[in-house]
Design a protein around this motif. Sequence first.
Motif, PDB file in Angstrom:
ATOM      1  N   ILE A 158       4.954 -28.970 -35.709  1.00  0.00           N
ATOM      2  CA  ILE A 158       5.438 -28.132 -34.613  1.00  0.00           C
ATOM      3  C   ILE A 158       6.032 -26.857 -35.189  1.00  0.00           C
ATOM      4  O   ILE A 158       7.020 -26.887 -35.914  1.00  0.00           O
ATOM      5  CB  ILE A 158       6.482 -28.878 -33.766  1.00  0.00           C
ATOM      6  N   ALA A 159       5.394 -25.725 -34.852  1.00  0.00           N
ATOM      7  CA  ALA A 159       5.853 -24.445 -35.394  1.00  0.00           C
ATOM      8  C   ALA A 159       6.918 -23.806 -34.525  1.00  0.00           C
ATOM      9  O   ALA A 159       7.805 -23.110 -35.031  1.00  0.00           O
ATOM     10  CB  ALA A 159       4.663 -23.488 -35.533  1.00  0.00           C
ATOM     11  N   ALA A 160       6.832 -24.018 -33.199  1.00  0.00           N
ATOM     12  CA  ALA A 160       7.778 -23.382 -32.286  1.00  0.00           C
ATOM     13  C   ALA A 160       7.913 -24.219 -31.029  1.00  0.00           C
ATOM     14  O   ALA A 160       6.977 -24.922 -30.627  1.00  0.00           O
ATOM     15  CB  ALA A 160       7.321 -21.970 -31.926  1.00  0.00           C
ATOM     16  N   ALA A 161       9.071 -24.160 -30.426  1.00  0.00           N
ATOM     17  CA  ALA A 161       9.333 -24.867 -29.167  1.00  0.00           C
ATOM     18  C   ALA A 161      10.428 -24.128 -28.433  1.00  0.00           C
ATOM     19  O   ALA A 161      11.384 -23.640 -29.039  1.00  0.00           O
ATOM     20  CB  ALA A 161       9.747 -26.317 -29.429  1.00  0.00           C
ATOM     21  N   SER A 162      10.267 -24.030 -27.117  1.00  0.00           N
ATOM     22  CA  SER A 162      11.256 -23.305 -26.324  1.00  0.00           C
ATOM     23  C   SER A 162      11.094 -23.687 -24.860  1.00  0.00           C
ATOM     24  O   SER A 162      10.260 -24.524 -24.511  1.00  0.00           O
ATOM     25  CB  SER A 162      11.095 -21.788 -26.497  1.00  0.00           C
ATOM     26  N   TYR A 163      11.903 -23.043 -24.033  1.00  0.00           N
ATOM     27  CA  TYR A 163      11.844 -23.232 -22.588  1.00  0.00           C
ATOM     28  C   TYR A 163      11.320 -21.936 -22.004  1.00  0.00           C
ATOM     29  O   TYR A 163      11.920 -20.885 -22.189  1.00  0.00           O
ATOM     30  CB  TYR A 163      13.243 -23.561 -22.079  1.00  0.00           C
ATOM     31  N   GLN A 164      10.132 -21.992 -21.330  1.00  0.00           N
ATOM     32  CA  GLN A 164       9.491 -20.773 -20.865  1.00  0.00           C
ATOM     33  C   GLN A 164       9.049 -20.887 -19.415  1.00  0.00           C
ATOM     34  O   GLN A 164       8.859 -21.987 -18.885  1.00  0.00           O
ATOM     35  CB  GLN A 164       8.252 -20.455 -21.722  1.00  0.00           C
ATOM     36  N   ASP A 165       8.858 -19.725 -18.810  1.00  0.00           N
ATOM     37  CA  ASP A 165       8.249 -19.633 -17.494  1.00  0.00           C
ATOM     38  C   ASP A 165       6.785 -19.267 -17.693  1.00  0.00           C
ATOM     39  O   ASP A 165       6.466 -18.290 -18.361  1.00  0.00           O
ATOM     40  CB  ASP A 165       8.952 -18.554 -16.654  1.00  0.00           C
ATOM     41  N   LYS A 166       5.884 -20.085 -17.127  1.00  0.00           N
ATOM     42  CA  LYS A 166       4.445 -19.840 -17.251  1.00  0.00           C
ATOM     43  C   LYS A 166       3.844 -19.776 -15.856  1.00  0.00           C
ATOM     44  O   LYS A 166       3.781 -20.777 -15.152  1.00  0.00           O
ATOM     45  CB  LYS A 166       3.800 -20.957 -18.069  1.00  0.00           C
ATOM     46  N   GLU A 167       3.422 -18.575 -15.467  1.00  0.00           N
ATOM     47  CA  GLU A 167       2.836 -18.375 -14.143  1.00  0.00           C
ATOM     48  C   GLU A 167       3.750 -18.892 -13.023  1.00  0.00           C
ATOM     49  O   GLU A 167       3.304 -19.512 -12.060  1.00  0.00           O
ATOM     50  CB  GLU A 167       1.467 -19.051 -14.048  1.00  0.00           C
ATOM     51  N   GLY A 168       5.063 -18.678 -13.198  1.00  0.00           N
ATOM     52  CA  GLY A 168       6.020 -19.111 -12.190  1.00  0.00           C
ATOM     53  C   GLY A 168       6.427 -20.557 -12.278  1.00  0.00           C
ATOM     54  O   GLY A 168       7.202 -21.043 -11.435  1.00  0.00           O
ATOM     55  N   VAL A 169       5.958 -21.271 -13.290  1.00  0.00           N
ATOM     56  CA  VAL A 169       6.296 -22.686 -13.466  1.00  0.00           C
ATOM     57  C   VAL A 169       7.230 -22.827 -14.658  1.00  0.00           C
ATOM     58  O   VAL A 169       6.918 -22.358 -15.764  1.00  0.00           O
ATOM     59  CB  VAL A 169       5.021 -23.540 -13.690  1.00  0.00           C
ATOM     60  N   ALA A 170       8.391 -23.445 -14.445  1.00  0.00           N
ATOM     61  CA  ALA A 170       9.336 -23.679 -15.539  1.00  0.00           C
ATOM     62  C   ALA A 170       8.763 -24.741 -16.461  1.00  0.00           C
ATOM     63  O   ALA A 170       8.438 -25.854 -16.028  1.00  0.00           O
ATOM     64  CB  ALA A 170      10.683 -24.128 -14.988  1.00  0.00           C
ATOM     65  N   CYS A 171       8.642 -24.430 -17.735  1.00  0.00           N
ATOM     66  CA  CYS A 171       7.931 -25.299 -18.673  1.00  0.00           C
ATOM     67  C   CYS A 171       8.672 -25.460 -19.995  1.00  0.00           C
ATOM     68  O   CYS A 171       9.459 -24.597 -20.401  1.00  0.00           O
ATOM     69  CB  CYS A 171       6.545 -24.735 -18.989  1.00  0.00           C
ATOM     70  N   ILE A 172       8.394 -26.565 -20.659  1.00  0.00           N
ATOM     71  CA  ILE A 172       8.728 -26.739 -22.066  1.00  0.00           C
ATOM     72  C   ILE A 172       7.503 -26.294 -22.859  1.00  0.00           C
ATOM     73  O   ILE A 172       6.386 -26.762 -22.612  1.00  0.00           O
ATOM     74  CB  ILE A 172       9.076 -28.196 -22.388  1.00  0.00           C
ATOM     75  N   TYR A 173       7.705 -25.383 -23.784  1.00  0.00           N
ATOM     76  CA  TYR A 173       6.598 -24.805 -24.560  1.00  0.00           C
ATOM     77  C   TYR A 173       6.613 -25.357 -25.977  1.00  0.00           C
ATOM     78  O   TYR A 173       7.665 -25.465 -26.610  1.00  0.00           O
ATOM     79  CB  TYR A 173       6.733 -23.285 -24.602  1.00  0.00           C
TER      80      TYR A 173
END
Length: 254
Positions: free
Chosen positions: A171-186
Amino acid sequence: MERRNRNILVVLIGIVIVVAMLSSFGLGLFAPDTAKIQLPTPGASQSPEPAGDEDYVRVEITPQTVQYVIEHTLSRPESYGRTVTIEDFWGDGQSGVTRATVWVDGGWTHTTATQPGGTVRHSIVGDGRFWLWYEGSSRTLTGSADEDSADLEGQRIPTYEDVLKLKESDIAAASYQDKEGVACIYVETVPDSQGYVERYWISVDSGLLACAETALEGQLVYRMSAFTVERPVPSGASFELPDGTVLHTVGSDG
């Protein structure tokens, strides 16, 4: 006098042991149940802690914590429907698009996938078996199901279990993101032995994978997206074979 001193020493040793045991274990007897995990939100570090948040443990999303957070906070609905779009990008910049309708209810999954050439494939998985057929044909292939059976027609729809199977070092990166209006774990992986990088966006609301991408040397080669979910499964959802056999009735336990 010496005997009295020995008795006092014994008592003191006993007190020390009791205090040590309470320090190690006793707090759990009086503390509340295991604290609930609260996901961070974009910009949460700049905003004050909400009132009444004492029973929550705020866990930041990092490569070291992301698998734990996914496993302990997310769960998929037992009944839902959604449309999944799968895009394969070719070297000339063109893409082949597969659109799949997925119905899930009571442990059963019915997937209808329309491939770039127009071929439509159906698969139903449930009760330890799978059924696979083409639109317009009465010939059905069936057999014993396994953990990969829901992807029989090769639509390659990943799930968050794919993320849980990763090694932490991958796992190189992980964060909390908004994707196309959907709250996501990235989650983003390190390049594999062939140079491919995987990216995943897992919806915090539904626990379903909202988007996944594969890139090679910075070029996108694959994308899966499904940003909307209907819960429960649509009333018109069917788990019926071409010969009219009903394998599952929506809303039933099996």
